[in-house]
Design a protein around this motif. Structure first.
Motif, PDB file in Angstrom:
ATOM      1  N   LYS A 188      45.356  37.243  44.642  1.00  0.00           N
ATOM      2  CA  LYS A 188      44.741  37.656  43.388  1.00  0.00           C
ATOM      3  C   LYS A 188      43.256  37.329  43.371  1.00  0.00           C
ATOM      4  O   LYS A 188      42.746  36.585  44.191  1.00  0.00           O
ATOM      5  CB  LYS A 188      45.425  36.960  42.209  1.00  0.00           C
ATOM      6  CG  LYS A 188      46.905  37.277  42.073  1.00  0.00           C
ATOM      7  CD  LYS A 188      47.484  36.530  40.884  1.00  0.00           C
ATOM      8  CE  LYS A 188      48.986  36.744  40.759  1.00  0.00           C
ATOM      9  NZ  LYS A 188      49.567  35.997  39.625  1.00  0.00           N
ATOM     10  N   ARG A 195      40.713  31.615  28.128  1.00  0.00           N
ATOM     11  CA  ARG A 195      41.812  31.218  29.026  1.00  0.00           C
ATOM     12  C   ARG A 195      42.719  32.423  29.242  1.00  0.00           C
ATOM     13  O   ARG A 195      42.987  33.196  28.312  1.00  0.00           O
ATOM     14  CB  ARG A 195      42.572  30.071  28.378  1.00  0.00           C
ATOM     15  CG  ARG A 195      43.782  29.563  29.158  1.00  0.00           C
ATOM     16  CD  ARG A 195      44.622  28.660  28.270  1.00  0.00           C
ATOM     17  NE  ARG A 195      45.762  28.111  28.991  1.00  0.00           N
ATOM     18  CZ  ARG A 195      45.899  26.835  29.320  1.00  0.00           C
ATOM     19  NH1 ARG A 195      44.972  25.969  28.955  1.00  0.00           N
ATOM     20  NH2 ARG A 195      46.958  26.408  29.972  1.00  0.00           N
ATOM     21  N   GLN A 196      43.239  32.572  30.474  1.00  0.00           N
ATOM     22  CA  GLN A 196      44.074  33.732  30.798  1.00  0.00           C
ATOM     23  C   GLN A 196      45.565  33.450  30.631  1.00  0.00           C
ATOM     24  O   GLN A 196      46.338  34.368  30.354  1.00  0.00           O
ATOM     25  CB  GLN A 196      43.804  34.162  32.248  1.00  0.00           C
ATOM     26  CG  GLN A 196      42.354  34.513  32.530  1.00  0.00           C
ATOM     27  CD  GLN A 196      41.861  35.676  31.695  1.00  0.00           C
ATOM     28  OE1 GLN A 196      42.441  36.765  31.742  1.00  0.00           O
ATOM     29  NE2 GLN A 196      40.814  35.456  30.909  1.00  0.00           N
ATOM     30  N   GLU A 197      45.998  32.201  30.812  1.00  0.00           N
ATOM     31  CA  GLU A 197      47.418  31.875  30.743  1.00  0.00           C
ATOM     32  C   GLU A 197      47.790  31.311  29.369  1.00  0.00           C
ATOM     33  O   GLU A 197      46.950  30.759  28.668  1.00  0.00           O
ATOM     34  CB  GLU A 197      47.788  30.825  31.808  1.00  0.00           C
ATOM     35  CG  GLU A 197      47.571  31.287  33.238  1.00  0.00           C
ATOM     36  CD  GLU A 197      46.134  31.062  33.679  1.00  0.00           C
ATOM     37  OE1 GLU A 197      45.701  31.723  34.633  1.00  0.00           O
ATOM     38  OE2 GLU A 197      45.439  30.245  33.053  1.00  0.00           O
ATOM     39  N   GLU A 198      49.062  31.440  29.029  1.00  0.00           N
ATOM     40  CA  GLU A 198      49.563  30.770  27.833  1.00  0.00           C
ATOM     41  C   GLU A 198      49.477  29.258  28.026  1.00  0.00           C
ATOM     42  O   GLU A 198      49.467  28.758  29.151  1.00  0.00           O
ATOM     43  CB  GLU A 198      51.015  31.168  27.566  1.00  0.00           C
ATOM     44  CG  GLU A 198      51.215  32.636  27.211  1.00  0.00           C
ATOM     45  CD  GLU A 198      52.670  32.960  26.952  1.00  0.00           C
ATOM     46  OE1 GLU A 198      53.476  31.995  26.871  1.00  0.00           O
ATOM     47  OE2 GLU A 198      53.001  34.144  26.857  1.00  0.00           O
ATOM     48  N   GLU A 242      45.909  28.577  39.012  1.00  0.00           N
ATOM     49  CA  GLU A 242      45.921  28.900  37.586  1.00  0.00           C
ATOM     50  C   GLU A 242      46.283  27.678  36.764  1.00  0.00           C
ATOM     51  O   GLU A 242      46.634  26.621  37.291  1.00  0.00           O
ATOM     52  CB  GLU A 242      46.903  30.060  37.337  1.00  0.00           C
ATOM     53  CG  GLU A 242      46.482  31.342  38.051  1.00  0.00           C
ATOM     54  CD  GLU A 242      47.457  32.486  37.844  1.00  0.00           C
ATOM     55  OE1 GLU A 242      48.666  32.221  37.630  1.00  0.00           O
ATOM     56  OE2 GLU A 242      47.027  33.652  37.901  1.00  0.00           O
ATOM     57  N   GLN A 274      34.622  31.607  29.091  1.00  0.00           N
ATOM     58  CA  GLN A 274      35.478  32.778  29.029  1.00  0.00           C
ATOM     59  C   GLN A 274      36.827  32.367  28.464  1.00  0.00           C
ATOM     60  O   GLN A 274      37.195  31.196  28.523  1.00  0.00           O
ATOM     61  CB  GLN A 274      35.669  33.389  30.416  1.00  0.00           C
ATOM     62  CG  GLN A 274      36.499  32.522  31.355  1.00  0.00           C
ATOM     63  CD  GLN A 274      36.782  33.188  32.683  1.00  0.00           C
ATOM     64  OE1 GLN A 274      35.888  33.382  33.485  1.00  0.00           O
ATOM     65  NE2 GLN A 274      38.047  33.533  32.927  1.00  0.00           N
ATOM     66  N   THR A 313      33.264  37.958  38.064  1.00  0.00           N
ATOM     67  CA  THR A 313      34.415  37.455  38.805  1.00  0.00           C
ATOM     68  C   THR A 313      34.138  37.529  40.288  1.00  0.00           C
ATOM     69  O   THR A 313      33.346  38.344  40.757  1.00  0.00           O
ATOM     70  CB  THR A 313      35.695  38.260  38.492  1.00  0.00           C
ATOM     71  OG1 THR A 313      35.458  39.640  38.807  1.00  0.00           O
ATOM     72  CG2 THR A 313      36.070  38.121  37.037  1.00  0.00           C
ATOM     73  N   LYS A 316      41.485  26.205  25.457  1.00  0.00           N
ATOM     74  CA  LYS A 316      41.684  27.653  25.330  1.00  0.00           C
ATOM     75  C   LYS A 316      40.528  28.471  25.894  1.00  0.00           C
ATOM     76  O   LYS A 316      40.568  29.709  25.861  1.00  0.00           O
ATOM     77  CB  LYS A 316      41.929  28.010  23.863  1.00  0.00           C
ATOM     78  CG  LYS A 316      43.231  27.408  23.330  1.00  0.00           C
ATOM     79  CD  LYS A 316      43.499  27.821  21.900  1.00  0.00           C
ATOM     80  CE  LYS A 316      44.829  27.229  21.410  1.00  0.00           C
ATOM     81  NZ  LYS A 316      45.135  27.623  20.013  1.00  0.00           N
ATOM     82  N   ARG A 370      40.099  34.191  38.842  1.00  0.00           N
ATOM     83  CA  ARG A 370      39.889  34.494  37.422  1.00  0.00           C
ATOM     84  C   ARG A 370      39.018  33.458  36.725  1.00  0.00           C
ATOM     85  O   ARG A 370      38.660  33.630  35.564  1.00  0.00           O
ATOM     86  CB  ARG A 370      41.243  34.589  36.714  1.00  0.00           C
ATOM     87  CG  ARG A 370      42.111  35.719  37.274  1.00  0.00           C
ATOM     88  CD  ARG A 370      43.204  36.108  36.318  1.00  0.00           C
ATOM     89  NE  ARG A 370      44.233  35.078  36.202  1.00  0.00           N
ATOM     90  CZ  ARG A 370      45.299  35.189  35.409  1.00  0.00           C
ATOM     91  NH1 ARG A 370      45.438  36.270  34.650  1.00  0.00           N
ATOM     92  NH2 ARG A 370      46.206  34.250  35.365  1.00  0.00           N
ATOM     93  N   TYR A 371      38.676  32.373  37.439  1.00  0.00           N
ATOM     94  CA  TYR A 371      37.889  31.303  36.823  1.00  0.00           C
ATOM     95  C   TYR A 371      36.708  30.914  37.717  1.00  0.00           C
ATOM     96  O   TYR A 371      36.692  29.850  38.318  1.00  0.00           O
ATOM     97  CB  TYR A 371      38.784  30.090  36.548  1.00  0.00           C
ATOM     98  CG  TYR A 371      39.885  30.395  35.565  1.00  0.00           C
ATOM     99  CD1 TYR A 371      39.605  30.597  34.209  1.00  0.00           C
ATOM    100  CD2 TYR A 371      41.214  30.513  35.996  1.00  0.00           C
ATOM    101  CE1 TYR A 371      40.616  30.890  33.314  1.00  0.00           C
ATOM    102  CE2 TYR A 371      42.231  30.795  35.094  1.00  0.00           C
ATOM    103  CZ  TYR A 371      41.929  30.990  33.756  1.00  0.00           C
ATOM    104  OH  TYR A 371      42.925  31.277  32.861  1.00  0.00           O
TER     105      TYR A 371
END
Length: 316
Positions: free
Chosen positions: A17, A36-39, A175, A34, A5, A203, A20-21
């Motif tokens: 923040k 996916r971090q969010e819904e 995001e 990797q 990261t 995803k 994250r990507y």
């Protein structure tokens, strides 16, 4: 496997923040992608036109095709307006007007909701915005709009890519809270270069190699070379999940997640293919400084909430 990261850094007054990507990297990661971090679907609690079954399908596949979204009279209006825009000499040879690599035919016209009152009305139509809110879970604005036109016999294809990877790296979209709405203005069939998607690919986030040069958009809008997943990643994802190409008559609506991997073949038929395309981003996910480029792309490619754009704001 571990995922590298970026170091935390302040992007603007509200974004502090970590990235994250990470993407546009010098060296490959250990993993091809990797999680996916969010819904995916965040607004099930909101009223809207999509049913639970439709939201479940979008959650699973990363896209949803709805035939007969628009009627014939609305289509006629939009096609007439499209013809007028494509014929305007003052739209040619402008930054927001992208031509085919080997010809002078327009393949994409950006910021159409600022160029046309009729397309602005369509972008703000509750039938579209209501669907977008249900998926992203909050109020939205138009991050990008465009017409994609693929002429018969001469329309070129486009490499596999995730839109979010580009918007994150080059526009500064933090995001995955965005959804694309593509309205079919002409019949899409298997031979005129329809959009192809990898179901479920939304995803995972595929890291891409290659540092972003300044003004990369001038090349990438004609033929994308950076921000393209590796053949190994594509081979594995397609082996697991396959490829689908939603096709249908004019008037259909294709909704797809910002991170869904997609691409298209050349148009090998005499039938042109055109689509009106709107990207809805959640307002609290507005773009900050880019995560993989030195500066943001021009505003005709990445609007801010409530921005008023005119062609005079961008140079020839």
């Amino acid at each position: 496997m571990s995922v590298q990261t970026a170091s935390p850094k302040t992007r603007d007054a509200t974004w502090t923040k970590q990235d994250r990507y990470p993407t546009r990297l010098r060296q490959p990661q250990e993993a091809l992608w990797q999680p996916r971090q969010e819904e995916v679907v965040k607004g099930r609690h909101l009223d809207g036109p999509l049913s639970d079954a439709q939201l479940n399908r979008f959650e699973r596949d990363g896209f949803l095709f709805e035939p007969n979204f628009l009627g014939e009279s609305e289509l006629d209006e939009l096609r007439k307006e499209l013809a007028i825009m494509l014929d305007r000499d003052d739209f040619r040879d402008r930054d927001f007007s992208i031509t085919e690599p080997q010809s002078h035919e327009i393949r994409s016209l950006f910021a159409i909701h600022h160029l046309s009152r009729r397309y602005d009305e369509l972008a703000k139509d509750e039938r579209l915005m209501g669907r977008a809110r249900q998926i992203v879970g909050g109020d939205v604005y138009v991050h990008q709009s465009r017409i994609n036109y693929k002429p018969g016999f001469h329309g070129k294809g486009f490499n596999w890519h995730s839109d979010f990877e580009t918007w994150h790296a080059e526009d500064g979209m933090p995001e995955m809270h965005a959804v694309s709405a593509s309205i079919v203005l002409t019949d899409n069939h298997h031979f005129n270069g329809p959009l192809m998607l990898i179901p479920g690919s939304h995803k995972v986030f595929v890291h891409c190699l290659g540092e972003t040069p300044d003004d990369n958009h001038k090349q990438s809008l004609k033929q994308q070379e950076l921000g393209v997943p590796s053949n190994d990643a594509l081979r594995e994802l397609i082996k697991q999940r396959g490829i689908e190409a939603p096709t249908g008559a004019a008037g259909g609506l294709l909704l797809f997640d910002c991170n869904a991997l997609h691409g298209s073949n050349a148009n090998m038929s005499p039938d042109p293919r055109s689509n009106a395309f709107f990207v809805y981003n959640r307002r609290d996910n507005a773009c900050v400084q880019p995560f993989g480029a030195r500066k943001q792309r021009p505003s005709f490619l990445a609007h801010q909430p409530d921005e008023v754009w005119t062609p005079q704001l961008d140079t020839h």
